[in-house]
Write an enzyme that holds these catalytic residues in place. Structure first.
Site, PDB file in Angstrom:
ATOM      1  N   HIS A 261     -22.862 -31.479 -13.636  1.00 35.88           N
ATOM      2  CA  HIS A 261     -24.317 -31.331 -13.610  1.00 35.88           C
ATOM      3  C   HIS A 261     -24.965 -32.563 -12.961  1.00 35.88           C
ATOM      4  O   HIS A 261     -25.744 -32.442 -12.010  1.00 35.88           O
ATOM      5  CB  HIS A 261     -24.836 -31.136 -15.042  1.00 35.88           C
ATOM      6  CG  HIS A 261     -26.316 -30.950 -15.137  1.00 35.88           C
ATOM      7  ND1 HIS A 261     -26.907 -29.707 -15.230  1.00 35.88           N
ATOM      8  CD2 HIS A 261     -27.340 -31.843 -15.133  1.00 35.88           C
ATOM      9  CE1 HIS A 261     -28.231 -29.851 -15.288  1.00 35.88           C
ATOM     10  NE2 HIS A 261     -28.512 -31.139 -15.232  1.00 35.88           N
ATOM     11  N   GLU A 262     -24.622 -33.735 -13.464  1.00 40.07           N
ATOM     12  CA  GLU A 262     -25.245 -34.953 -12.921  1.00 40.07           C
ATOM     13  C   GLU A 262     -24.790 -35.194 -11.487  1.00 40.07           C
ATOM     14  O   GLU A 262     -25.557 -35.691 -10.662  1.00 40.07           O
ATOM     15  CB  GLU A 262     -24.944 -36.159 -13.807  1.00 40.07           C
ATOM     16  CG  GLU A 262     -25.423 -36.029 -15.254  1.00 40.07           C
ATOM     17  CD  GLU A 262     -26.889 -35.643 -15.399  1.00 40.07           C
ATOM     18  OE1 GLU A 262     -27.683 -35.936 -14.487  1.00 40.07           O
ATOM     19  OE2 GLU A 262     -27.239 -35.016 -16.430  1.00 40.07           O
ATOM     20  N   HIS A 265     -27.078 -33.374  -9.213  1.00 41.02           N
ATOM     21  CA  HIS A 265     -28.256 -34.201  -8.896  1.00 41.02           C
ATOM     22  C   HIS A 265     -27.852 -35.290  -7.890  1.00 41.02           C
ATOM     23  O   HIS A 265     -28.577 -35.590  -6.942  1.00 41.02           O
ATOM     24  CB  HIS A 265     -28.788 -34.879 -10.162  1.00 41.02           C
ATOM     25  CG  HIS A 265     -29.493 -33.959 -11.117  1.00 41.02           C
ATOM     26  ND1 HIS A 265     -30.588 -33.221 -10.763  1.00 41.02           N
ATOM     27  CD2 HIS A 265     -29.276 -33.686 -12.440  1.00 41.02           C
ATOM     28  CE1 HIS A 265     -31.019 -32.521 -11.820  1.00 41.02           C
ATOM     29  NE2 HIS A 265     -30.233 -32.777 -12.847  1.00 41.02           N
ATOM     30  N   GLU A 291     -33.158 -29.545 -10.390  1.00 36.94           N
ATOM     31  CA  GLU A 291     -32.388 -28.854 -11.425  1.00 36.94           C
ATOM     32  C   GLU A 291     -31.559 -27.720 -10.810  1.00 36.94           C
ATOM     33  O   GLU A 291     -30.448 -27.434 -11.245  1.00 36.94           O
ATOM     34  CB  GLU A 291     -33.350 -28.304 -12.492  1.00 36.94           C
ATOM     35  CG  GLU A 291     -32.689 -27.847 -13.773  1.00 36.94           C
ATOM     36  CD  GLU A 291     -32.100 -28.979 -14.607  1.00 36.94           C
ATOM     37  OE1 GLU A 291     -32.307 -30.169 -14.290  1.00 36.94           O
ATOM     38  OE2 GLU A 291     -31.392 -28.647 -15.577  1.00 36.94           O
TER      39      GLU A 291
END
Lengths: 496, 496
Positions: A261-262, A265, A291
């Site tokens: 997830h990170e 980003h 997101e």
């Protein structure tokens, strides 16, 4: 370049340096800072924040923006940059300083009150804070202005151009698509047993494995790092210096999907235009856009069968306890759908029902049709209606999120917009690239990253969120691809 | 507080916050920053540095300082703070901006030239940089002003109030005391065999052991950290947030004494007055004072027999290869005296002869009695005279230090002043505390740290370096205690 623009750009670079300093201090605070450093850190950040505000919000900056705008060529990069700067300037100047200061003060005090109230399961303790915060947000909305709904002004703060009507349309479609899906899954009774994922996983192994994964999808460790933080986040101050974080718990997927997830980003940030470093065009287009990319890499890529075709053998090498688990079985475990009370632990399907509850309550608080004192009851009723479960305590209910204590009313829908957008963009990517599963299963992420880079990442903040959706997908943001994609995937996973 | 003083203090707090940001960026650059981050880091630090300079060096700051000075009570903390600020302001305003800018530019370019010249053993390549740098430093000295010797102005930059005559007196005493000692040791032929200290020492064991040591002497990990850096240093921005670094090599004492050295700096910083955070009174009194404390904990405490009476068993527990080594033998190994070519690797006794060479050459460059082209020959002749060895290359000779490429002429004597001062202060501490060996051997460092805290650390920058020497030791800085202490110790170690 005109003299005005040159002066403005120099001032914006100064602001960027102050922002980088605060970013670095925030990153350090959540990764390496010793506990004793908190007091002076707050003082330093407070001072830099005030200096930054004074440098930006001034008559001179206003003049520079206005004169530069009148000189800039339509459609140019400079015009785009000026649009971003003007928007930020307007937001900061429309709201009276006294209100900003009250909100800041209430946020700090309110956070402590919220922590205590949550711990004690005592909504009454938090109620006065939330009451005042709702009033402040109403006043803010009035100062910012809106066309149809008072909540529009707050939405727009976090997602430029988004309206309450946009949110309602999105949630209507999501509700229609996922509530029956969640019910069908529940009724099927076919829950995968994922007990094996809970254990004492060695931290060094988790660290090495997550680094391997994020490196594989393209996160560049020569221009970034991964560290640990209690609440994972992605920070950074340049395309060439991006800091992602993760955490290592006893539930193996936590670090894996947290890291992916990170890193999503992080990929967005690392693949920015490098000549936009130090300018307001750097960074993600909006919260929802950012997101969407974390969700793409975490869910669409990371929770796919193809991804684990490639990486399950590595996982089993790193964690021998997993050697008996087959691909299909593992795939079902990491795509388990289970209505739960806590948003941050929710699966991909039920997640938006959590933000829906908050969106509806926020709207009603803003219009005044719901009183703060009635929030717990409204919350519990909605959880029962949408998720089929009812919190036994406010700690597990309306006191669970940090957002309201900080006055972040209007933020929650952007999480769900990100989810929708990830599928809408992916559908276009698939049209262009064809068989993405084969690419993923071969560990060949470069075409995927390259496509996203060209279409999205390289554009930074040049376009408004809505413009970028149109440019990339040819249509406005909608829930069709999302609902269709989720339904297809989970009907297969659960055989329903 | 007067309005002027209040405004000035607020401005100084702003400068402190900018300084903390640059400090944090510098710390990060040497510990965690990915290589790609270097470019934007330099830009951000450059901007913050300019903002800081503009905020400080202004007519308004000058007015605030002058009016506050006229209002401050003699001997008050405010008067002390204003003395520090005025000194910094004068230094920054006496030197013309164009000269400062040229020096900054030449430092950056010169560093690259120096790296290349050192690598290629090619002094001629570095010569033009050093020639211009010497001219710039001469101009600086002229602008700063001096009474007797042009080099006084440069000494004073790094060590307030220190003069060329002070340095000569110090080095005369050191030369008289240590040159015969070094010769006696060399003639004795009794060199301890320390081959066992070279090996593949596991990094995690070195990390844990050095943390144990610095914690034992009082470094507080709730208000600080130890990380690794290629060139160890101590950073920080508050008594409650001090960052020390070390490095783990194949020579076991490297990390141990590197950590104790930086922890010595760290103890000085951690034991500051906390209400002086964000003011110019925070920090060490001077370079020499700071170095005196790192040397105290590294050498006087850390290389004592008493220290290893306490910690050798722990060392042997952590590194089983060391189990056969007795206390006496280990003590002699870590106190080996051996003339060598490289300053940063020098032992406690020969160290000052290295800085002496630099001091004499710098003085002669400044007066013009030595031309830059003749530096290599002068360097080699002095090494032969003072240390009895002659560099075969300039890489191992006059190209070894980074300082001159950055224009840091005048700095080297403060290393030796620190060494002298550590013994002079320790002699007073011993008079007050009595049998320090017993305290150290018992691992009871609190009385020692407490004494240093009361006498030195808590005073921050309140007094000038010379005032503080007088207050703490009752006499001006001198080499007697140092020469006597070293002679006593090493005659015993070598039985000469």
């Amino acid at each position: 370049m005109s003299k005005n623009l040159e002066t403005l750009k120099s001032r914006l670079a100064d602001l960027n340096a102050l922002g980088a300093a605060m970013g670095m201090m925030g990153w350090d605070q959540q990764t390496f800072m010793p506990p004793g450093g908190a007091g002076v850190r707050a003082q330093h950040v407070g001072i830099l924040s005030r200096m930054s505000h004074e440098l930006f919000v001034s008559d001179e900056t206003r003049r520079l923006i206005e004169e530069s705008l009148s000189e800039a060529e339509d459609g140019s990069e400079d015009a785009a940059m000026l649009r971003v700067v003007k928007r930020n300037f307007d937001i900061l100047t429309k709201i009276p300083t006294a209100l900003v200061e009250e909100k800041t003060k209430l946020s700090i005090e309110g956070h402590e009150v919220w922590v205590a109230a949550r711990k004690a399961n005592d909504f009454a303790k938090f109620r006065p804070v939330l009451e005042r915060m709702v009033e402040i947000c109403r006043e803010e909305a009035t100062h910012l202005g809106y066309k149809e709904h008072i909540y529009d002004a707050l939405c727009d703060l976090f997602e430029e151009g988004a309206t309450t009507a946009d949110c309602r349309n999105m949630y209507d479609a999501i509700k229609a698509g996922t509530v029956p899906l969640v019910k069908a899954i529940k009724d099927s009774g076919k829950q995968p047993d994922d007990k094996i994922l809970h254990g004492s996983w060695p931290v060094d192994k988790q660290k090495a494995f997550t680094e391997k994964l994020v490196k594989a999808i393209g996160f560049d460790f020569s221009r970034g790092r991964q560290d640990t933080a209690a609440h994972p986040f992605c920070g950074g101050w340049s395309a060439n210096d991006v800091r992602i974080t993760t955490r290592f718990l006893n539930y193996l997927p936590s670090a894996i999907f947290g890291s992916l997830h990170e890193a999503g980003h992080g990929l967005y940030e690392q693949n920015q235009r490098q000549d936009w470093d130090l300018t307001p065009l750097a960074g993600g287009c909006s919260c929802a856009w950012h997101e969407s990319q974390s969700r793409t890499w975490e869910n669409i890529v990371g929770r796919s069968r193809a991804f684990w075709t490639k990486f399950l053998p590595d996982l089993q090498e790193a964690f021998p306890e997993m050697k008996g688990v087959g691909l299909d079985s593992f795939y079902r475990m990491i795509n388990r759908v289970q209505p739960s009370l806590i948003r941050v632990e929710a699966d991909e399907v039920t997640y938006n029902l959590h933000t829906l509850v908050r969106f509806e309550i926020e709207c009603d608080l803003m219009t005044g049709s719901l009183a703060v004192k009635d929030v717990p009851e409204a919350w519990n009723a909605k959880y029962e209606a949408y998720l089929g479960i009812r919190p036994a305590t406010d700690t597990d209910g309306c006191l669970q999120d940090v957002h309201w204590s900080g006055g972040m009313i209007g933020y929650f829908p952007s999480y769900s917009m990100g989810n929708m957008l990830s599928f809408q963009v992916w559908a276009c990517l698939q049209k262009d690239l064809g068989d993405t599963d084969s690419l993923i299963a071969a560990g060949n992420f470069e075409p995927i990253l390259g496509w996203l880079k060209d279409k999205v990442y390289l554009h930074g903040c040049r376009y408004t969120p809505k413009e970028l959706v149109l440019r990339v997908t040819g249509k406005p943001m909608g829930a069709e691809d999302y609902v269709a994609g989720l339904t297809r995937k989970y009907r297969e996973v659960y055989g329903v």
